[in-house]
Design an enzyme around this catalytic site. Sequence first.
Site, PDB file in Angstrom:
ATOM      1  N   ASP A   8       0.596  -1.214  -0.222  1.00 51.80           N
ATOM      2  CA  ASP A   8       0.169  -0.051   0.213  1.00 51.80           C
ATOM      3  C   ASP A   8       0.452   1.238   0.096  1.00 51.80           C
ATOM      4  O   ASP A   8       1.904   1.287   0.937  1.00 51.80           O
ATOM      5  CB  ASP A   8      -0.682   0.012   1.105  1.00 51.80           C
ATOM      6  CG  ASP A   8      -1.439   1.156   1.674  1.00 51.80           C
ATOM      7  OD1 ASP A   8      -2.030   2.156   0.533  1.00 51.80           O
ATOM      8  OD2 ASP A   8      -2.698   1.325   2.626  1.00 51.80           O
ATOM      9  N   ILE A   9       0.854   1.876  -0.880  1.00 54.70           N
ATOM     10  CA  ILE A   9       2.244   3.261  -1.152  1.00 54.70           C
ATOM     11  C   ILE A   9       1.692   4.090   0.302  1.00 54.70           C
ATOM     12  O   ILE A   9       2.262   4.926   0.272  1.00 54.70           O
ATOM     13  CB  ILE A   9       1.374   4.095  -3.094  1.00 54.70           C
ATOM     14  CG1 ILE A   9       2.572   4.784  -2.850  1.00 54.70           C
ATOM     15  CG2 ILE A   9      -0.188   4.546  -2.210  1.00 54.70           C
ATOM     16  CD1 ILE A   9       2.592   5.100  -4.236  1.00 54.70           C
ATOM     17  N   ASN A  23      -7.456  11.980 -11.017  1.00 50.73           N
ATOM     18  CA  ASN A  23      -7.997  12.372 -12.349  1.00 50.73           C
ATOM     19  C   ASN A  23      -7.760  14.158 -12.531  1.00 50.73           C
ATOM     20  O   ASN A  23      -7.132  14.544 -11.256  1.00 50.73           O
ATOM     21  CB  ASN A  23      -9.458  12.109 -12.295  1.00 50.73           C
ATOM     22  CG  ASN A  23     -10.343  12.148 -11.247  1.00 50.73           C
ATOM     23  OD1 ASN A  23     -10.282  13.928 -10.794  1.00 50.73           O
ATOM     24  ND2 ASN A  23     -10.663  12.121 -10.379  1.00 50.73           N
ATOM     25  N   GLY A  31      -9.741   3.660  -6.255  1.00 47.97           N
ATOM     26  CA  GLY A  31      -8.491   3.281  -6.099  1.00 47.97           C
ATOM     27  C   GLY A  31      -7.343   3.733  -4.683  1.00 47.97           C
ATOM     28  O   GLY A  31      -7.857   4.873  -4.144  1.00 47.97           O
ATOM     29  N   ASP A  33      -6.018   7.012  -5.606  1.00 47.69           N
ATOM     30  CA  ASP A  33      -6.186   8.116  -4.890  1.00 47.69           C
ATOM     31  C   ASP A  33      -6.959   8.235  -4.109  1.00 47.69           C
ATOM     32  O   ASP A  33      -6.996   9.148  -2.785  1.00 47.69           O
ATOM     33  CB  ASP A  33      -6.948   8.585  -6.690  1.00 47.69           C
ATOM     34  CG  ASP A  33      -7.346  10.534  -6.735  1.00 47.69           C
ATOM     35  OD1 ASP A  33      -6.480  11.310  -5.638  1.00 47.69           O
ATOM     36  OD2 ASP A  33      -8.141  11.226  -7.281  1.00 47.69           O
ATOM     37  N   THR A 117      -3.883   1.205 -14.504  1.00 48.55           N
ATOM     38  CA  THR A 117      -3.924  -0.235 -14.821  1.00 48.55           C
ATOM     39  C   THR A 117      -5.060  -0.376 -13.789  1.00 48.55           C
ATOM     40  O   THR A 117      -5.107  -1.281 -13.816  1.00 48.55           O
ATOM     41  CB  THR A 117      -2.495  -0.979 -14.226  1.00 48.55           C
ATOM     42  OG1 THR A 117      -1.981  -0.335 -13.166  1.00 48.55           O
ATOM     43  CG2 THR A 117      -1.974  -0.164 -15.131  1.00 48.55           C
ATOM     44  N   GLY A 118      -5.470   0.995 -12.764  1.00 51.33           N
ATOM     45  CA  GLY A 118      -7.183  -0.264 -11.980  1.00 51.33           C
ATOM     46  C   GLY A 118      -8.375   0.311 -12.656  1.00 51.33           C
ATOM     47  O   GLY A 118      -8.828   0.316 -13.841  1.00 51.33           O
ATOM     48  N   TYR A 120      -8.901   3.086 -15.025  1.00 51.74           N
ATOM     49  CA  TYR A 120      -8.490   3.608 -15.878  1.00 51.74           C
ATOM     50  C   TYR A 120      -7.892   2.769 -17.040  1.00 51.74           C
ATOM     51  O   TYR A 120      -8.494   2.850 -18.512  1.00 51.74           O
ATOM     52  CB  TYR A 120      -7.733   4.916 -15.936  1.00 51.74           C
ATOM     53  CG  TYR A 120      -8.280   5.808 -15.221  1.00 51.74           C
ATOM     54  CD1 TYR A 120      -8.962   6.900 -15.103  1.00 51.74           C
ATOM     55  CD2 TYR A 120      -7.024   7.154 -15.414  1.00 51.74           C
ATOM     56  CE1 TYR A 120      -9.606   7.450 -15.604  1.00 51.74           C
ATOM     57  CE2 TYR A 120      -7.395   8.400 -15.252  1.00 51.74           C
ATOM     58  CZ  TYR A 120      -8.677   8.479 -15.064  1.00 51.74           C
ATOM     59  OH  TYR A 120      -9.370  10.142 -14.480  1.00 51.74           O
TER      60      TYR A 120
HETATM   61  N1  AR6 Z   1      -1.892   1.862  -2.928  1.00 46.84           N
HETATM   62  C1  AR6 Z   1      -0.912   0.682  -4.137  1.00 46.84           C
HETATM   63  N2  AR6 Z   1      -1.545   0.318  -4.887  1.00 46.84           N
HETATM   64  C2  AR6 Z   1      -3.252   1.135  -4.965  1.00 46.84           C
HETATM   65  C3  AR6 Z   1      -3.280   1.481  -3.903  1.00 46.84           C
HETATM   66  C4  AR6 Z   1      -2.507   1.606  -2.680  1.00 46.84           C
HETATM   67  N3  AR6 Z   1      -3.477   1.805  -1.745  1.00 46.84           N
HETATM   68  N4  AR6 Z   1      -4.630   1.215  -4.415  1.00 46.84           N
HETATM   69  C5  AR6 Z   1      -4.972   1.055  -5.339  1.00 46.84           C
HETATM   70  N5  AR6 Z   1      -4.214   0.387  -5.871  1.00 46.84           N
HETATM   71  P1  AR6 Z   1      -5.987   3.368  -9.743  1.00 46.84           P
HETATM   72  P2  AR6 Z   1      -5.856   4.678 -12.460  1.00 46.84           P
HETATM   73  C6  AR6 Z   1      -3.684   0.581  -7.708  1.00 46.84           C
HETATM   74  O1  AR6 Z   1      -7.391   2.883 -10.492  1.00 46.84           O
HETATM   75  O2  AR6 Z   1      -6.095   3.951 -12.661  1.00 46.84           O
HETATM   76  C7  AR6 Z   1      -9.494   7.188  -8.931  1.00 46.84           C
HETATM   77  O3  AR6 Z   1     -10.601   7.355  -8.875  1.00 46.84           O
HETATM   78  C8  AR6 Z   1      -4.485  -0.091  -8.217  1.00 46.84           C
HETATM   79  O4  AR6 Z   1      -4.695  -2.304  -7.725  1.00 46.84           O
HETATM   80  O5  AR6 Z   1      -5.881   3.935  -8.382  1.00 46.84           O
HETATM   81  O6  AR6 Z   1      -4.689   5.386 -12.545  1.00 46.84           O
HETATM   82  C9  AR6 Z   1      -8.690   8.072  -9.943  1.00 46.84           C
HETATM   83  O7  AR6 Z   1      -9.216   9.596  -9.156  1.00 46.84           O
HETATM   84  C10 AR6 Z   1      -3.780   0.044  -9.318  1.00 46.84           C
HETATM   85  O8  AR6 Z   1      -2.846  -1.336  -9.522  1.00 46.84           O
HETATM   86  O9  AR6 Z   1      -5.968   4.174 -10.812  1.00 46.84           O
HETATM   87  C11 AR6 Z   1      -8.698   8.343 -11.195  1.00 46.84           C
HETATM   88  O10 AR6 Z   1     -10.365   8.840 -11.064  1.00 46.84           O
HETATM   89  C12 AR6 Z   1      -3.137   1.149  -9.171  1.00 46.84           C
HETATM   90  O11 AR6 Z   1      -2.936   1.049  -8.355  1.00 46.84           O
HETATM   91  C13 AR6 Z   1      -9.407   6.983 -11.692  1.00 46.84           C
HETATM   92  O12 AR6 Z   1      -9.278   6.186 -10.244  1.00 46.84           O
HETATM   93  C14 AR6 Z   1      -3.954   2.112  -9.945  1.00 46.84           C
HETATM   94  O13 AR6 Z   1      -5.895   2.459 -10.272  1.00 46.84           O
HETATM   95  C15 AR6 Z   1      -7.432   6.952 -11.765  1.00 46.84           C
HETATM   96  O14 AR6 Z   1      -7.775   5.511 -12.916  1.00 46.84           O
END
Ligand code: AR6
Length: 310
Positions: A8-9, A23, A31, A33, A117-118, A120
């Site tokens: 967890d970052i 975003n 996610g 964020d 990669t989540g 989006y």
């Molecule tokens: N620590 C590390 N990685 C994480 C954590 C964490 N605590 N939580 C999730 N991930 P995403 P995106 C991973 O969806 O695809 C938001 O609503 C997750 O498993 O967080 O860039 C924003 O506001 C995945 O591998 O980001 C935007 O609207 C990675 O982080 C949108 O999501 C990215 O997933 C951005 O989407």
Amino acid sequence: MIELVQGDITKVEQIDAIVNAANSSLLGGGGVDGAIHRAAGEELLFECRLLGGCKTGQAKITKAYKLPCKRIIHTVGPVWNGGSHNEDQLLADCYINSLKLAIENQIRTIAFPSISTGIYSFPVARAAKIAVHTVDQFLKEHPGCFDRVLWVLFDKNTKESYQKEVDLIEKNLDLADSVTESRQTDLQVFACFFQSVIEQDRSAVVICNLEHEIIYMNPSAIENYRKWGGRELLGQSLLNCHNQQSRDKIEKVIEWFKTSKEHNMVYTFYNQKQNKDVYMVALRDQDRLIGYYEKHEYRNAETMKFYDLW
Ligand code: AR6
């Protein structure tokens, strides 16, 4: 310098800044964020409101409030839309602009999530390749700017994709090292042969680098140029041993050598007194010009007797 961990970052310790996959409103979301905003506290949202949003591929910086790091870099990854809408470049831009912002803010250790990669939906393997190679290239172009670049990857599958790319980079490095090592050994072996070819030559051989510095004289050259200092000429400029007209000609020949790897020898002079032809010859490492030498060819008939051994 590039490291990967699963986790967890928001929990990462001893890091100057973490990157948020935000975003374009920068006002929080799901996610990573959502996790970052929750962990940092509502003050982060207050600061983000003042930033006026952020375009895809760009990055902005805030304080980190209740998080263990000092700063948060917010970047907006591309939404996956089939792959032909500039998604690759925009993802690379996220990493480049985050790292540039980090340098401007004296950040030496930084942690990234897997941007896009989540929610989006960017395919993980493709994103990992772009992410790792973009960052690796950036680090090579900015040596000494970072002490540590970490990816904190939430799940095993994502970590494995990034690990594959990091392994590829390390493998390429090993390969480059081993090629250099074996080439050096070859050169050491060959140098013995080349040295005896040059040293028994009864014509003077004077080798210069591209700064015209005399870097080698064979025994005949040392003897021939004794009047001008012999061995003392080593390290001096060959240009100082010529008049202005010859200096200009030498410079011109070097320019000609540089224009093509096929340009390797020029007839420069006939020395009537010694009855010899003089040439300038290019010295190359593979194709790269590294220096030159003057080749003297005597026209005198040989005075040594055949097999003059007994
Ligand atoms: N620590 C590390 N990685 C994480 C954590 C964490 N605590 N939580 C999730 N991930 P995403 P995106 C991973 O969806 O695809 C938001 O609503 C997750 O498993 O967080 O860039 C924003 O506001 C995945 O591998 O980001 C935007 O609207 C990675 O982080 C949108 O999501 C990215 O997933 C951005 O989407």
